[in-house]
Design a protein around this motif. Structure first.
Motif, mmCIF file in Angstrom:
data_model
loop_
_atom_site.group_PDB
_atom_site.id
_atom_site.type_symbol
_atom_site.label_atom_id
_atom_site.label_comp_id
_atom_site.label_asym_id
_atom_site.label_seq_id
_atom_site.Cartn_x
_atom_site.Cartn_y
_atom_site.Cartn_z
ATOM 1 N N MET A 1 -7.662 36.487 -33.909
ATOM 2 C CA MET A 1 -7.168 37.868 -34.003
ATOM 3 C C MET A 1 -7.779 38.714 -32.893
ATOM 4 S SD MET A 1 -7.403 40.456 -37.240
ATOM 5 C CE MET A 1 -7.006 39.171 -38.385
ATOM 6 N N ALA A 2 -6.979 39.611 -32.359
ATOM 7 C CA ALA A 2 -7.500 40.508 -31.346
ATOM 8 C C ALA A 2 -8.565 41.387 -31.966
ATOM 9 C CB ALA A 2 -6.368 41.361 -30.782
ATOM 10 N N GLY A 3 -9.699 41.555 -31.300
ATOM 11 C CA GLY A 3 -10.800 42.328 -31.866
ATOM 12 C C GLY A 3 -11.586 41.462 -32.833
ATOM 13 N N GLU A 4 -12.446 42.076 -33.643
ATOM 14 C CA GLU A 4 -13.312 41.307 -34.537
ATOM 15 C C GLU A 4 -12.508 40.844 -35.764
ATOM 16 O OE1 GLU A 4 -13.653 45.504 -36.111
ATOM 17 O OE2 GLU A 4 -12.854 44.393 -34.428
ATOM 18 N N ALA A 5 -12.991 39.729 -36.386
ATOM 19 C CA ALA A 5 -12.324 39.237 -37.590
ATOM 20 C C ALA A 5 -12.626 40.190 -38.736
ATOM 21 C CB ALA A 5 -12.813 37.838 -37.917
ATOM 22 N N LEU A 6 -11.599 40.559 -39.499
ATOM 23 C CA LEU A 6 -11.785 41.524 -40.570
ATOM 24 C C LEU A 6 -11.872 40.814 -41.917
ATOM 25 C CD1 LEU A 6 -9.215 44.156 -39.310
ATOM 26 C CD2 LEU A 6 -11.694 44.428 -39.378
ATOM 27 N N PRO A 7 -12.639 41.375 -42.860
ATOM 28 C CA PRO A 7 -12.725 40.730 -44.182
ATOM 29 C C PRO A 7 -11.373 40.801 -44.904
ATOM 30 C CG PRO A 7 -13.816 42.885 -44.195
ATOM 31 C CD PRO A 7 -13.416 42.610 -42.779
ATOM 32 N N ILE A 8 -11.099 39.743 -45.629
ATOM 33 C CA ILE A 8 -9.869 39.697 -46.430
ATOM 34 C C ILE A 8 -9.954 40.752 -47.540
ATOM 35 C CG2 ILE A 8 -8.432 38.260 -47.949
ATOM 36 C CD1 ILE A 8 -8.421 36.941 -45.325
ATOM 37 N N HIS A 9 -8.892 41.468 -47.771
ATOM 38 C CA HIS A 9 -8.806 42.370 -48.910
ATOM 39 C C HIS A 9 -7.951 41.660 -49.962
ATOM 40 C CE1 HIS A 9 -8.530 46.122 -51.144
ATOM 41 N NE2 HIS A 9 -7.208 45.961 -51.204
ATOM 42 N N ASP A 10 -8.574 41.328 -51.091
ATOM 43 C CA ASP A 10 -7.929 40.426 -52.043
ATOM 44 C C ASP A 10 -6.860 41.176 -52.840
ATOM 45 O OD1 ASP A 10 -7.297 38.246 -53.435
ATOM 46 O OD2 ASP A 10 -9.152 38.153 -54.627
ATOM 47 N N ALA A 11 -5.654 41.136 -52.351
ATOM 48 C CA ALA A 11 -4.534 41.761 -53.065
ATOM 49 C C ALA A 11 -3.243 41.159 -52.548
ATOM 50 C CB ALA A 11 -4.532 43.276 -52.831
ATOM 51 N N ASP A 12 -2.172 41.261 -53.326
ATOM 52 C CA ASP A 12 -0.887 40.713 -52.900
ATOM 53 C C ASP A 12 -0.270 41.594 -51.818
ATOM 54 O OD1 ASP A 12 -1.068 38.639 -54.633
ATOM 55 O OD2 ASP A 12 0.015 39.687 -56.256
ATOM 56 N N ILE A 13 0.595 40.966 -51.021
ATOM 57 C CA ILE A 13 1.321 41.723 -50.005
ATOM 58 C C ILE A 13 2.594 42.261 -50.660
ATOM 59 C CG2 ILE A 13 2.543 41.576 -47.808
ATOM 60 C CD1 ILE A 13 0.630 39.242 -47.119
ATOM 61 N N PRO A 14 2.803 43.569 -50.698
ATOM 62 C CA PRO A 14 4.048 44.091 -51.272
ATOM 63 C C PRO A 14 5.246 43.539 -50.506
ATOM 64 C CG PRO A 14 2.467 45.856 -50.868
ATOM 65 C CD PRO A 14 1.912 44.625 -50.234
ATOM 66 N N PRO A 15 6.294 43.121 -51.216
ATOM 67 C CA PRO A 15 7.450 42.486 -50.551
ATOM 68 C C PRO A 15 8.050 43.359 -49.445
ATOM 69 C CG PRO A 15 7.705 42.500 -52.969
ATOM 70 C CD PRO A 15 6.461 43.257 -52.673
ATOM 71 N N GLN A 16 8.051 44.685 -49.625
ATOM 72 C CA GLN A 16 8.664 45.541 -48.584
ATOM 73 C C GLN A 16 7.833 45.546 -47.305
ATOM 74 O OE1 GLN A 16 7.429 46.548 -51.471
ATOM 75 N NE2 GLN A 16 6.662 48.664 -51.457
ATOM 76 N N TRP A 17 6.506 45.297 -47.413
ATOM 77 C CA TRP A 17 5.672 45.166 -46.201
ATOM 78 C C TRP A 17 6.067 43.896 -45.462
ATOM 79 C CZ3 TRP A 17 -0.197 46.527 -47.182
ATOM 80 C CH2 TRP A 17 -0.281 47.841 -47.714
ATOM 81 N N ALA A 18 6.201 42.819 -46.217
ATOM 82 C CA ALA A 18 6.528 41.527 -45.595
ATOM 83 C C ALA A 18 7.892 41.601 -44.911
ATOM 84 C CB ALA A 18 6.520 40.423 -46.656
ATOM 85 N N GLU A 19 8.819 42.271 -45.569
ATOM 86 C CA GLU A 19 10.183 42.384 -45.049
ATOM 87 C C GLU A 19 10.174 43.224 -43.767
ATOM 88 O OE1 GLU A 19 14.098 43.432 -44.353
ATOM 89 O OE2 GLU A 19 12.759 44.972 -45.148
#
Ligand SMILES: [Zn+2]
Ligand SMILES: [Zn+2]
Ligand SMILES: [Zn+2]
Length: 311
Positions: A1-19
């Motif tokens: 990833m560009a820049g530093e690796a970021l910590p995972i935020h444990d949550a689902d991806i809302p379908p409209q974000w993915a779309e």
């Protein structure tokens, strides 16, 4: 990833974000950092980029890797190496020029250079040229013009005197020091013709004026002491001002009548320390005839006692 690796935020991806990500050229990978951020994978380059969900939903997220490649390409097209963006002015970047110096330019200009519409002039190299021009005349270039005239610079003479001078005059040597040579305009001067042999074996003629043509030839114009050159003729003129005006008229007439006799600077600049006023050798008889006529006119003016009033 560009820049530093970021910590995972444990949550689902809302379908409209993915779309939305898919439509904008990315795959949504996971939530990162906090509930506002999402990591995307760029369809074009496969690199990861983290953006705010707000940016994803409302703007086009930019892939830094793709952007960097675009900039590299544009710089390369312009003959430069892209170094980094100017953090304070986003429309500017810093580049390594072909000469090795770093230059700061607007992206728009880089594209125009790449398209061959304009050239790039390195400030550092150009400054060195102007400094050398000043040194050749016994002056030091101190800086830009205090009165902000683009054609002028501030110089210091060997005697210590500081003076604003037009750069074109420094190049031609057509100026005097206000401290130790205030009188060139009123003092007698000479219009001269000189012959030089170029490195290609051809001879050329220089027409000009000077208070001291011999010194001008030896110490200013000839780049080397063993240069094959000769003073062909010199006509005494009552004042420097009149010599300047007569010389200008002569050049205008010669350029108009014999444009093909004007020699390009590239051919003589390694031999003669001047920017222009050089003619092909075959024009020599014409130039000398003009000078003979000039001498006759000056002589008549002197005899009739008007020599000093006809400036
Ligand atoms: Zn990309
Ligand atoms: Zn340079
Ligand atoms: Zn001086």
């Amino acid at each position: 990833m560009a820049g530093e690796a970021l910590p995972i935020h444990d949550a689902d991806i809302p379908p409209q974000w993915a779309e939305r990500a898919r439509r904008k050229g990315y795959d949504a990978v996971c939530r990162v950092k906090d509930r506002y951020h999402i990591a995307l994978c760029c369809h074009r380059c496969g690199e990861m980029v983290s953006v705010k969900a707000f940016t994803l939903m409302n703007n086009r997220p930019r892939c830094p890797t793709c952007l960097g490649r675009k900039w590299d390409g544009e710089a390369q097209q312009a003959g430069l190496v892209f170094l980094r963006r100017d953090p304070r002015h986003t429309q500017y970047g810093l580049f390594r020029a072909g000469c090795g110096h770093e230059v700061r330019r607007q992206w728009e200009l880089i594209r125009r250079i790449g398209a061959g519409k304009v050239g790039l002039r390195c400030e550092t190299c150009h400054l060195a040229i102007e400094q050398a021009e000043a040194r050749a005349q016994g002056w030091t270039r101190l800086g830009t013009d205090p009165k902000n005239n683009q054609n002028y610079r501030l110089y210091r003479h060997l005697c210590g005197h500081r003076q604003r001078i037009a750069r074109a005059n420094v190049q031609s040597g057509r100026f005097g020091c206000g401290h130790c040579d205030p009188g060139w305009i009123a003092a007698p001067s000479f219009i001269y013709a000189m012959r030089f042999q170029l490195t290609d074996g051809e001879t050329v003629v220089k027409l000009g004026f000077s208070r001291n043509p011999v010194s001008r030839l030896r110490f200013q114009l000839a780049r080397s002491l063993d240069q094959d050159c000769a003073l062909l003729q010199q006509i005494r003129i009552a004042t420097g001002r009149k010599a300047l005006s007569l010389e200008k008229q002569l050049h205008a007439r010669l350029r108009k009548t014999f444009p093909e006799a004007v020699v390009a600077k590239e051919r003589f600049e390694s031999v003669i320390n001047v920017g222009s006023e050089i003619y092909e050798g075959w024009l020599e008889p014409v130039i000398l005839r003009h000078l003979d006529e000039l001498a006759a006119r000056e002589e008549r003016a002197r005899r009739s006692g008007r020599g000093r009033e006809t400036d």
